[in-house]
Write an enzyme that holds these catalytic residues in place. Structure first.
Site, short mmCIF file in Angstrom:
data_model
loop_
_atom_site.label_atom_id
_atom_site.label_comp_id
_atom_site.label_asym_id
_atom_site.label_seq_id
_atom_site.Cartn_x
_atom_site.Cartn_y
_atom_site.Cartn_z
N HIS A 1 0.81 -1.21 0.00
CA HIS A 1 0.00 0.00 0.00
C HIS A 1 0.85 1.27 0.00
CE1 HIS A 1 -2.96 -2.97 1.39
NE2 HIS A 1 -3.89 -2.11 1.04
N GLU B 1 5.97 -3.16 13.29
CA GLU B 1 5.50 -1.77 13.21
C GLU B 1 5.45 -1.09 14.57
OE1 GLU B 1 3.98 -4.30 11.66
OE2 GLU B 1 3.80 -3.79 9.53
N GLY C 1 3.81 3.49 30.88
CA GLY C 1 4.55 2.41 31.55
C GLY C 1 4.83 1.27 30.58
N GLN D 1 -6.85 -6.09 4.07
CA GLN D 1 -6.26 -5.26 5.12
C GLN D 1 -7.11 -4.03 5.47
OE1 GLN D 1 -2.06 -6.42 3.21
NE2 GLN D 1 -1.89 -4.64 4.51
C1 LIG Z 1 4.17 -3.89 27.65
C2 LIG Z 1 4.08 -4.16 29.11
N1 LIG Z 1 3.77 -5.39 29.54
C3 LIG Z 1 3.72 -5.67 30.87
C4 LIG Z 1 3.95 -4.69 31.81
C5 LIG Z 1 3.87 -5.00 33.30
N2 LIG Z 1 5.20 -4.98 33.94
C6 LIG Z 1 5.67 -3.90 34.60
S1 LIG Z 1 7.19 -4.12 35.24
C7 LIG Z 1 7.28 -5.68 34.64
C8 LIG Z 1 8.51 -6.52 34.87
C9 LIG Z 1 9.68 -6.10 34.02
O1 LIG Z 1 10.67 -7.13 34.01
P1 LIG Z 1 12.07 -6.91 33.31
O2 LIG Z 1 11.91 -6.25 32.01
O3 LIG Z 1 12.81 -8.18 33.32
O4 LIG Z 1 12.77 -5.84 34.27
P2 LIG Z 1 13.18 -6.05 35.80
O5 LIG Z 1 12.03 -5.56 36.63
O6 LIG Z 1 13.43 -7.51 36.01
O7 LIG Z 1 14.39 -5.22 35.95
C10 LIG Z 1 6.10 -6.02 33.97
C11 LIG Z 1 5.85 -7.32 33.32
C12 LIG Z 1 4.22 -3.39 31.30
N3 LIG Z 1 4.44 -2.34 32.11
N4 LIG Z 1 4.32 -3.17 29.97
#
Ligand SMILES: Cc1ncc(C[n+]2csc(CCOP(=O)(O)OP(=O)(O)O)c2C)c(N)n1
Ligand SMILES: [Mg+2]
Length: 591
Positions: A29, A50, A418, A113
C-alpha cells in the site's frame, strides 16, 4: 505538463518539514512513498515490527525535540503501531504516523487489510485524518505537523487510501502550503508574570519542577534563570538534562522536595513550587504528592486544560515555557534575590546522599552481580555526552539513579503508559538522529523480549549501539511485587529462567557476549562501545535484590518496618494482611 503521484507529494511535503528519514515496515500500500523516498535520497530505516517503527518515531522526537515519522501499511501495520502511538500520546510527544489504507473505491467490499483505522487511532492521537483527494496530500501533511507540534505536542495520524496515494495529478495544480503556523510562541500574561515573580522574590525555599514542556519548547535559558534567581531545579524523566545534572542547582527528580525528605531538618520543604511544563500526576507523586500541601504553587503550561488538574494551584499561567523563562529573566535581571543558602545546602546534602545510596550495598554484596553495581559500572564506562535509554521494570530505575544526564534529550525511558519494550527502538532512533554519539541502552531481560528482533534492524541499518540486558532471570518488578504481597516463593507467571540473549542477538546479526562476573563488565563495555556493530551484552544479575521503588510501591500503606532494606525486603509472610494492596497503587479499602 508534469504529473506527480501521491507518494511524490508526500515526500516533498515531508522534506519541507525538514524530514530526511522515515521508520517503516514494508507494505504494498506504501510503494509509491518508497519510490519517492528513494528519488529524494531519504534514509529509510526498516524495522521488524510496526510497533518498533512507531516507538522509533517517538524516540526520535524525544531525543531531537522534532517529530519523528513512521510509515506503516494498511490494516495490521496500523494496528501493530497502536502501542507506539499510545505511548507518545500519553507523554505528549510529537510524531506523525502515516498509514496505508484499502482503496476508497472498495469500501464495504471486504478488500484486503481493511479495518476501521480512524476509529482505532482517534482516541490516541491529537488529530487524525483520512485523505480523500490526491492533490490535498501536501496540505494534510502540513496540517499533521502543525497539530503535532503546536500547543501541547502529540502524535497525529494521516491515513492514505491506496487509490488516493497512487493517483497522479498535474504538478502545477498541487498546492504546497508555505506559512501555516505561528512563528512566535505565546507568552505569559502581564499580570501572571508579575504575580509569579513577586512570589518568587518572597519565597524562602523555591523550586522549579520541570517537565517535557521545557524540553519541547527548547528552553535553553532555564539554567540562566536558575542561576539568576538561585532557584533549585528538579526534572521528570523527559526533562532530564535541560539543566545539566552536574550543575549545582540541579537536584535530580521531583522527590527532592518531598516533605518526608525534609521532616527531620525542621526547616520545612519548598514554600513555592513552580510547575514548568509538567503535569500533576503520578510523576509528581500521585496521592503521595511531592508538592507540600501548604506551598504556593504556580503552574506554567501551554495547555490551559492542564492547569489545576489534580490539585488546587495558586497561580495558573498559560504560556510556552521558554517564553515564560525568557520574560522572567528579562524582568529579574538586576533585581536582588535571596540566595536561599540554607535551602540549597539542604538539597545538596540530600542529592549527595542519593548519589551514594547504594555504595554500601554494592561494596558488601556477595553472590551474582548487584543490579545497582551493573548500572553504576556501565554508567562509568560511557562518555559524558552519551545518550542513555533505560527500559524494564527495576532495570530502568537502577539506571535512572546511576546516570548523570548533561544534555536534554539524552536520557530516554518510560512515561505514563509504563510501556515495556521501548528500549531498543528508542536507542536505534537516537543513533539514527545522532550518528556520532555513543548510544547505550539497558533493558530488563523480560522487556528485551518485546522488541528483540530489532537487533536485526540495528545490524542491517548500520546503527551500532551498545545494549545491556540486565538478566535477573525474571520479570523482576513483577515477581518481587508478588512476593512482597504474598510471601517469598509465591509467584505466578513472573519467572523467566536463564535465556541466552547474547546468542539470539548473534543470530540476528549483532555481536553478543555473556557476562557473569562484575569485573568483566568494564572490559565488555569497552569492546562493545568500540565496535562498529550493534552489541548485546547479556549480564546476569542477582534476582533477590529488590529495587527500592518496587518496595515503596508494593508496601505503600503497609505498617512501616524500620529496618527494611532492599536486600531483605521479601519476607516469609505477606507484608500486610489488612485491606487490599493494589500493585502500583498501594493500599486501598475496597468495598
Ligand atoms: C508492555 C508491558 N507489559 C507488561 C507490563 C507490566 N510490567 C511492569 S514491570 C514488569 C517486569 C519487568 O521485568 P524486566 O523487564 O525483566 O525488568 P526487571 O524488573 O526484572 O528489571 C512487567 C511485566 C508493562 N508495564 N508493559
Ligand atoms: Mg528482569
Amino acid at each position: 505538463m508534469v504529473k506527480i503521484d501521491g507518494g511524490e507529494m508526500m515526500v516533498r511535503a515531508l522534506e519541507r518539514e525538514g524530514v530526511r528519514e522515515i521508520f517503516t515496515l514494508h507494505g504494498g500500500h506504501l510503494d509509491s512513498i518508497y519510490a519517492a523516498a528513494a528519488r529524494h535520497d531519504f534514509r529509510v530505516i526498516d524495522t521488524r515490527h510496526e510497533q518498533a517503527a512507531a516507538h522509533m518515531a517517538d524516540g526520535w522526537a524525544r531525543t531531537t525535540g522534532r517529530p519523528g515519522v513512521a510509515i506503516v501499511t494498511a490494516g495490521p501495520g496500523v494496528t501493530d503501531a497502536v502501542t507506539g502511538v499510545a505511548n507518545a500520546f500519553m507523554d505528549s510527544i510529537p510524531m506523525v504516523l502515516v498509514g496505508g489504507r484499502s482503496p476508497l473505491a472498495d469500501d464495504d467490499k471486504l478488500p484486503l487489510q481493511a479495518v476501521d483505522q480512524m476509529g482505532i487511532l482517534r482516541p490516541i492521537t491529537k488529530w487524525a485524518r483520512s485523505v480523500t483527494h490526491t492533490e490535498r496530500i501536501p496540505e494534510f501533511v502540513a496540517a499533521a505537523f502543525r497539530h503535532a507540534i503546536s500547543g501541547r505536542p502529540g502524535p497525529v495520524f494521516l491515513e492514505l487510501p491506496i487509490d488516493v496515494l497512487f493517483r497522479r495529478a498535474e504538478e502545477s495544480e498541487v498546492p504546497f502550503p508555505e506559512n501555516y503556523r505561528p512563528k512566535m510562541p505565546p507568552g505569559p500574561s502581564r499580570e501572571g508574570l508579575r504575580q509569579a515573580l513577586a512570589w518568587l522574590q518572597e519565597a524562602k525555599r523555591p523550586a522549579i519542577l520541570a517537565g517535557g514542556g521545557v524540553w519541547f519548547s527548547q528552553t535553553a535559558e532555564l539554567t540562566q534563570l536558575a542561576e539568576l534567581a538561585h532557584l533549585p531545579v528538579m526534572t521528570n524523566a523527559k526533562a532530564r538534562g535541560t539543566v545539566s545534572e552536574e550543575h549545582p542547582l540541579n537536584f535530580g527528580g521531583f522527590g527532592a522536595i518531598h516533605p518526608a525528605a525534609h521532616r527531620k531538618s525542621g526547616g520545612g520543604t519548598a514554600d513555592l513550587v513552580i510547575l514548568l511544563g509538567t503535569r500533576i500526576g503520578m510523576f509528581t507523586g500521585g496521592r503521595n504528592s511531592v508538592i507540600p500541601s501548604d506551598a504556593r504553587v504556580i503552574q506554567v503550561d501551554i495547555e490551559p486544560e492542564e492547569i489545576g488538574r489534580n490539585r488546587d494551584i495558586q497561580l495558573g499561567v498559560v504560556s510556552d515555557c521558554r517564553e515564560f523563562v525568557r520574560q522572567a529573566i528579562d524582568a529579574l535581571e538586576g533585581e536582588k534575590i535571596d540566595p536561599h543558602q540554607e535551602w540549597i545546602e539542604r538539597l545538596t546534602a540530600i542529592r549527595e546522599a542519593g548519589r551514594h545510596r547504594y555504595d554500601d550495598a554494592i561494596a558488601n554484596h556477595k553472590g551474582p552481580i548487584h543490579p545497582a553495581r551493573l548500572a553504576h559500572d556501565v554508567a562509568k564506562a560511557l562518555d559524558k555526552d552519551a545518550i542513555v535509554v533505560a527500559d524494564g521494570g527495576e532495570t530502568a530505575a537502577w539506571m535512572g539513579n546511576a546516570w548523570t544526564a548533561c544534555h536534554p534529550g539524552h536520557f530516554l525511558t518510560h512515561g505514563y503508559l509504563g510501556c515495556l519494550g521501548v528500549g531498543l527502538p528508542f536507542a536505534l532512533a537516537a543513533k539514527a538522529a545522532h550518528p556520532d554519539q555513543q548510544v547505550f541502552c539497558i533493558i530488563g531481560d523480560g522487556s528485551s523480549g518485546l522488541n528483540f528482533s530489532e537487533f536485526h534492524t540495528g545490524a542491517k541499518n548500520n546503527l551500532p549501539i551498545t545494549v545491556v540486558i540486565n538478566n535477573d532471570k525474571q520479570w523482576g518488578m513483577s515477581k518481587h511485587g508478588q512476593e512482597i504481597m504474598w510471601g517469598k516463593g509465591r509467584h505466578v507467571a513472573t519467572e523467566l529462567g536463564m535465556v541466552h540473549y547474547e546468542k539470539a542477538a548473534q543470530g540476528l546479526g549483532a555481536n553478543g557476549e555473556l557476562v557473569e562476573r562484575a569485573e568483566d563488565i568494564a572490559p565488555a563495555m569497552k569492546r562493545a562501545l568500540g565496535s562498529s556493530r550493534i552489541t548485546c551484552l547479556n549480564i546476569v544479575t542477582d534476582s533477590d535484590v529488590v529495587e527500592p521503588g518496587t518496595l515503596a510501591m508494593y508496601s505503600a500503606g503497609a505498617p512501616k518496618k524500620p529496618e527494611q532494606s532492599p536486600d531483605k525486603a521479601v519476607e516469609e509472610k505477606p507484608a500486610d494482611s489488612e485491606g487490599t494492596t493494589l500493585p502500583y497503587y498501594g493500599k486501598r479499602k475496597l468495598e
